[in-house]
Design a protein around this motif. Structure first.
Motif, PDB file in Angstrom:
ATOM      1  N   PRO A 163      31.436  37.892  52.657  1.00  0.00           N
ATOM      2  CA  PRO A 163      31.638  36.415  52.545  1.00  0.00           C
ATOM      3  C   PRO A 163      31.373  35.697  51.229  1.00  0.00           C
ATOM      4  O   PRO A 163      30.326  35.671  50.991  1.00  0.00           O
ATOM      5  N   GLY A 164      32.516  35.075  50.681  1.00  0.00           N
ATOM      6  CA  GLY A 164      31.967  34.433  49.402  1.00  0.00           C
ATOM      7  C   GLY A 164      31.988  35.133  48.373  1.00  0.00           C
ATOM      8  O   GLY A 164      31.491  34.682  47.343  1.00  0.00           O
ATOM      9  N   ALA A 165      32.440  36.256  48.279  1.00  0.00           N
ATOM     10  CA  ALA A 165      32.183  37.232  47.363  1.00  0.00           C
ATOM     11  C   ALA A 165      33.081  36.738  46.146  1.00  0.00           C
ATOM     12  O   ALA A 165      34.115  35.793  46.510  1.00  0.00           O
ATOM     13  N   PRO A 166      32.600  36.959  44.549  1.00  0.00           N
ATOM     14  CA  PRO A 166      33.346  36.386  43.651  1.00  0.00           C
ATOM     15  C   PRO A 166      34.719  36.662  43.402  1.00  0.00           C
ATOM     16  O   PRO A 166      35.062  37.898  43.794  1.00  0.00           O
ATOM     17  N   ALA A 167      35.458  36.065  43.164  1.00  0.00           N
ATOM     18  CA  ALA A 167      36.837  36.205  42.686  1.00  0.00           C
ATOM     19  C   ALA A 167      36.958  36.738  41.387  1.00  0.00           C
ATOM     20  O   ALA A 167      36.128  37.254  40.594  1.00  0.00           O
ATOM     21  N   TYR A 168      38.376  36.990  40.799  1.00  0.00           N
ATOM     22  CA  TYR A 168      38.593  37.694  39.673  1.00  0.00           C
ATOM     23  C   TYR A 168      39.773  36.947  38.876  1.00  0.00           C
ATOM     24  O   TYR A 168      40.406  36.419  39.318  1.00  0.00           O
ATOM     25  N   LEU A 169      39.825  37.194  37.770  1.00  0.00           N
ATOM     26  CA  LEU A 169      40.844  36.521  36.664  1.00  0.00           C
ATOM     27  C   LEU A 169      41.454  37.638  35.798  1.00  0.00           C
ATOM     28  O   LEU A 169      40.509  38.269  35.050  1.00  0.00           O
ATOM     29  N   TYR A 170      42.583  37.885  35.663  1.00  0.00           N
ATOM     30  CA  TYR A 170      43.392  38.713  34.963  1.00  0.00           C
ATOM     31  C   TYR A 170      44.027  38.169  33.918  1.00  0.00           C
ATOM     32  O   TYR A 170      44.910  36.920  34.132  1.00  0.00           O
ATOM     33  N   VAL A 171      43.672  38.356  32.583  1.00  0.00           N
ATOM     34  CA  VAL A 171      44.615  38.066  31.445  1.00  0.00           C
ATOM     35  C   VAL A 171      45.338  39.102  30.680  1.00  0.00           C
ATOM     36  O   VAL A 171      44.463  40.032  30.126  1.00  0.00           O
ATOM     37  N   ARG A 172      46.552  39.188  30.605  1.00  0.00           N
ATOM     38  CA  ARG A 172      47.171  40.358  29.884  1.00  0.00           C
ATOM     39  C   ARG A 172      46.533  40.417  28.454  1.00  0.00           C
ATOM     40  O   ARG A 172      46.296  39.351  27.840  1.00  0.00           O
ATOM     41  N   ALA A 173      46.320  41.659  28.071  1.00  0.00           N
ATOM     42  CA  ALA A 173      45.545  42.113  26.845  1.00  0.00           C
ATOM     43  C   ALA A 173      46.335  41.356  25.858  1.00  0.00           C
ATOM     44  O   ALA A 173      45.636  40.701  24.702  1.00  0.00           O
ATOM     45  N   GLU A 174      47.669  41.285  25.420  1.00  0.00           N
ATOM     46  CA  GLU A 174      48.434  40.635  24.450  1.00  0.00           C
ATOM     47  C   GLU A 174      48.116  38.934  24.535  1.00  0.00           C
ATOM     48  O   GLU A 174      48.173  38.398  23.450  1.00  0.00           O
ATOM     49  N   LEU A 197      23.732  38.396  43.110  1.00  0.00           N
ATOM     50  CA  LEU A 197      23.677  39.135  44.471  1.00  0.00           C
ATOM     51  C   LEU A 197      24.968  39.238  45.185  1.00  0.00           C
ATOM     52  O   LEU A 197      25.148  40.565  45.699  1.00  0.00           O
ATOM     53  N   SER A 198      26.033  38.343  45.081  1.00  0.00           N
ATOM     54  CA  SER A 198      27.326  38.563  45.623  1.00  0.00           C
ATOM     55  C   SER A 198      28.253  39.636  44.705  1.00  0.00           C
ATOM     56  O   SER A 198      28.973  40.439  45.224  1.00  0.00           O
ATOM     57  N   MET A 199      27.913  39.478  43.473  1.00  0.00           N
ATOM     58  CA  MET A 199      28.978  40.502  42.603  1.00  0.00           C
ATOM     59  C   MET A 199      28.266  41.902  42.731  1.00  0.00           C
ATOM     60  O   MET A 199      29.104  42.683  42.863  1.00  0.00           O
ATOM     61  N   LEU A 200      26.816  42.086  42.933  1.00  0.00           N
ATOM     62  CA  LEU A 200      26.642  43.590  42.916  1.00  0.00           C
ATOM     63  C   LEU A 200      26.804  44.090  44.613  1.00  0.00           C
ATOM     64  O   LEU A 200      27.116  45.316  44.768  1.00  0.00           O
ATOM     65  N   ALA A 201      27.060  43.105  45.562  1.00  0.00           N
ATOM     66  CA  ALA A 201      27.342  43.347  46.989  1.00  0.00           C
ATOM     67  C   ALA A 201      28.809  44.084  46.670  1.00  0.00           C
ATOM     68  O   ALA A 201      29.319  45.213  47.401  1.00  0.00           O
ATOM     69  N   LEU A 202      29.590  43.375  45.946  1.00  0.00           N
ATOM     70  CA  LEU A 202      30.970  43.600  45.826  1.00  0.00           C
ATOM     71  C   LEU A 202      31.237  44.979  45.025  1.00  0.00           C
ATOM     72  O   LEU A 202      31.953  45.833  45.520  1.00  0.00           O
ATOM     73  N   GLU A 203      30.155  45.299  44.028  1.00  0.00           N
ATOM     74  CA  GLU A 203      30.242  46.455  43.287  1.00  0.00           C
ATOM     75  C   GLU A 203      30.075  47.611  44.385  1.00  0.00           C
ATOM     76  O   GLU A 203      30.942  48.668  44.177  1.00  0.00           O
ATOM     77  N   ALA A 204      28.940  47.327  45.088  1.00  0.00           N
ATOM     78  CA  ALA A 204      28.876  48.478  46.272  1.00  0.00           C
ATOM     79  C   ALA A 204      29.853  48.434  47.047  1.00  0.00           C
ATOM     80  O   ALA A 204      30.353  49.776  47.341  1.00  0.00           O
ATOM     81  N   ALA A 205      30.614  47.570  47.429  1.00  0.00           N
ATOM     82  CA  ALA A 205      31.868  47.615  48.688  1.00  0.00           C
ATOM     83  C   ALA A 205      32.977  48.357  47.809  1.00  0.00           C
ATOM     84  O   ALA A 205      33.808  49.130  48.586  1.00  0.00           O
ATOM     85  N   LEU A 206      32.817  48.230  46.561  1.00  0.00           N
ATOM     86  CA  LEU A 206      34.151  49.230  46.089  1.00  0.00           C
ATOM     87  C   LEU A 206      34.118  50.622  45.990  1.00  0.00           C
ATOM     88  O   LEU A 206      35.155  51.571  45.478  1.00  0.00           O
ATOM     89  N   ASP A 207      33.033  51.082  46.108  1.00  0.00           N
ATOM     90  CA  ASP A 207      32.674  52.469  46.420  1.00  0.00           C
ATOM     91  C   ASP A 207      33.442  53.130  47.300  1.00  0.00           C
ATOM     92  O   ASP A 207      33.961  54.511  47.207  1.00  0.00           O
ATOM     93  N   VAL A 208      34.252  52.348  48.262  1.00  0.00           N
ATOM     94  CA  VAL A 208      34.919  53.036  49.435  1.00  0.00           C
ATOM     95  C   VAL A 208      36.241  53.544  48.580  1.00  0.00           C
ATOM     96  O   VAL A 208      37.004  54.284  49.391  1.00  0.00           O
TER      97      VAL A 208
END
Length: 421
Positions: A245-256, A298-309
């Motif tokens: 809950p409330g995990a941080p979002a993300y932003l993608y910006v194309r490299a170019e 705190l929420s960012m590293l919880a997300l990092e652990a979640a991505l282990d799946v």
């Protein structure tokens, strides 16, 4: 045993992702009076990955409690936004170095839309365009409300007119005044999957820049950001990415585009010299321009652990194949168990137009969902008459799907039999 139950057993036995269920902490015995719990609300909040509690305890007790400020360097806190962004990148079809994690989806939508307008105008200036100024933002008329609110504010800030248009009408609505287009990849109400490649190409043909909201697609189906030349994209991480809950979002910006991306929220974390404390702002190179303030560790590293799946060879293509099989099977079970005409499916039938949820309409949807939850089948309700069921392939099985449809039929029969119904 009924035919759908037998079919569910066969499908579960052949499921190549079945073992992933053990990677989550699920309330297997929490189904109330009806048996095991069935969690079909991962399109709102993903289930808890088993690796997260221990990792969060380590972050709190050891990294924060013992190492304290040393953890910014020794434990990699400072680089977490781009490091975790690189872990999300393969799930949305992006190369490394283009995604930064932080802030909420709403904040990132604001950065992206204003940034897209500025990109369009700077491109016209560089090309010496003699036509009218780009002063229009087009937004998906069926969008999640917050995206609409943010787009309207961005339009005021940039001196643009906001033009809501249904996704099907986008190509015809674009012109030489269009600066930016904000679209949802999957409709949050109906589960309709919009044609990202074709719509992106149409926006580019008009000389405009596109922003895609991936909240209901990332982690559930292939996106192909790089392949299809998407300019900017945003998404949350608490749905199919199971970040909490409330995990941080993300932003993608194309490299170019990164060297021209002009964020409307320049902060010390996106400065080229963040610890220089200079009064003048100089943007950092690359995706780091999307950072603003201090990361939510705190929420960012919880997300990092979640991505282990996603480690160990799980592919988004396999997840998509199972998602389609689950939603197909759910519709088959609903057809088998629910009397004709009692519910209306709002989700498109063709696989190319379907996300990872099924939306059913019925006149008493709020009461029906309440009773479903009491029996351990957890979906959600959208006003005024929509039942939503989200299918997260990493932990939802075919027996879950069969049980959900069977309990739905039982609840609908109860409601219909009550006096005054």
């Amino acid at each position: 045993m009924s035919e759908p139950r037998l079919r569910a057993k066969e499908l579960d036995a052949a499921d190549g992702l079945a073992a992933q269920r053990a990677e989550f902490l699920l309330d297997e015995g929490g189904g109330g009076s009806g048996g095991e719990a069935v969690y079909l609300d991962g399109n709102s909040l993903g289930a808890l990955p088993a690796a997260v509690p221990g990792r969060v305890e380590d972050v709190v007790r050891r990294q924060w409690g013992e190492l304290r400020i040393r953890s910014w360097t020794e434990e990699g806190w400072w680089t977490a936004p781009e490091r975790i962004g690189d872990r999300i990148a393969p799930l949305v079809g992006a190369a490394a170095g283009q995604i930064v994690v932080g802030d909420s989806t709403s904040v990132n939508v604001f950065k992206a839309v204003v940034g897209a307008v500025r990109l369009a105008r700077s491109a016209d200036t560089a090309a010496g365009a003699a036509g009218p100024a780009r002063d229009e933002i087009v937004v998906d008329a069926t969008t999640f409300p917050t995206d609409g609110y943010i787009a309207e504010s961005a339009a005021r800030m940039t001196g643009c007119t906001l033009r809501p248009v249904p996704p099907s009408g986008i190509p015809d609505a674009l012109g030489d005044r269009t600066a930016a287009v904000l679209l949802n990849h999957v409709d949050y109400r109906t589960g309709r999957l919009h044609d990202l490649p074709a719509l992106t190409a149409a926006v580019h043909a008009a000389g405009a820049y596109v922003v895609w909201d991936l909240c209901h697609s990332a982690g559930a189906l292939p996106v192909g950001l790089d392949e299809h030349g998407v300019d900017l994209a945003v998404g949350c991480t608490y749905k199919y990415l199971n970040g909490g809950p409330g995990a941080p979002a993300y932003l993608y910006v194309r490299a170019e585009l990164q060297d021209r991306f002009d964020s409307p929220l320049p902060g010390w974390n996106s400065h080229a010299e963040p610890f220089g404390m200079r009064p003048e702002y100089a943007p950092a190179p690359g995706a780091l321009r999307g950072r603003v303030g201090t990361p939510d560790i705190l929420s960012m590293l919880a997300l990092e652990a979640a991505l282990d799946v996603w480690d160990g060879g799980v592919t988004i293509e396999a997840v998509r194949a199972k998602s389609l099989a689950l939603t197909d099977f759910f519709l088959e079970c609903v057809e088998a168990y629910v009397p004709e005409g009692r519910v209306e499916c709002l989700t498109p039938g063709p696989h190319g137009e379907r996300g990872s949820q099924i939306a059913l309409r019925c006149p008493d949807a709020g009461d029906v969902m309440k009773r479903l939850i009491e029996r351990g089948v957890v979906g959600d309700f959208r006003h005024p008459d929509v039942l939503r069921f989200g299918f997260t392939p990493l932990y939802v099985g075919f027996a879950d799907v069969e049980r959900a449809a069977r309990v739905l039929a039982e609840v609908l029969a109860e409601v219909l039999a009550e006096p005054g119904t």
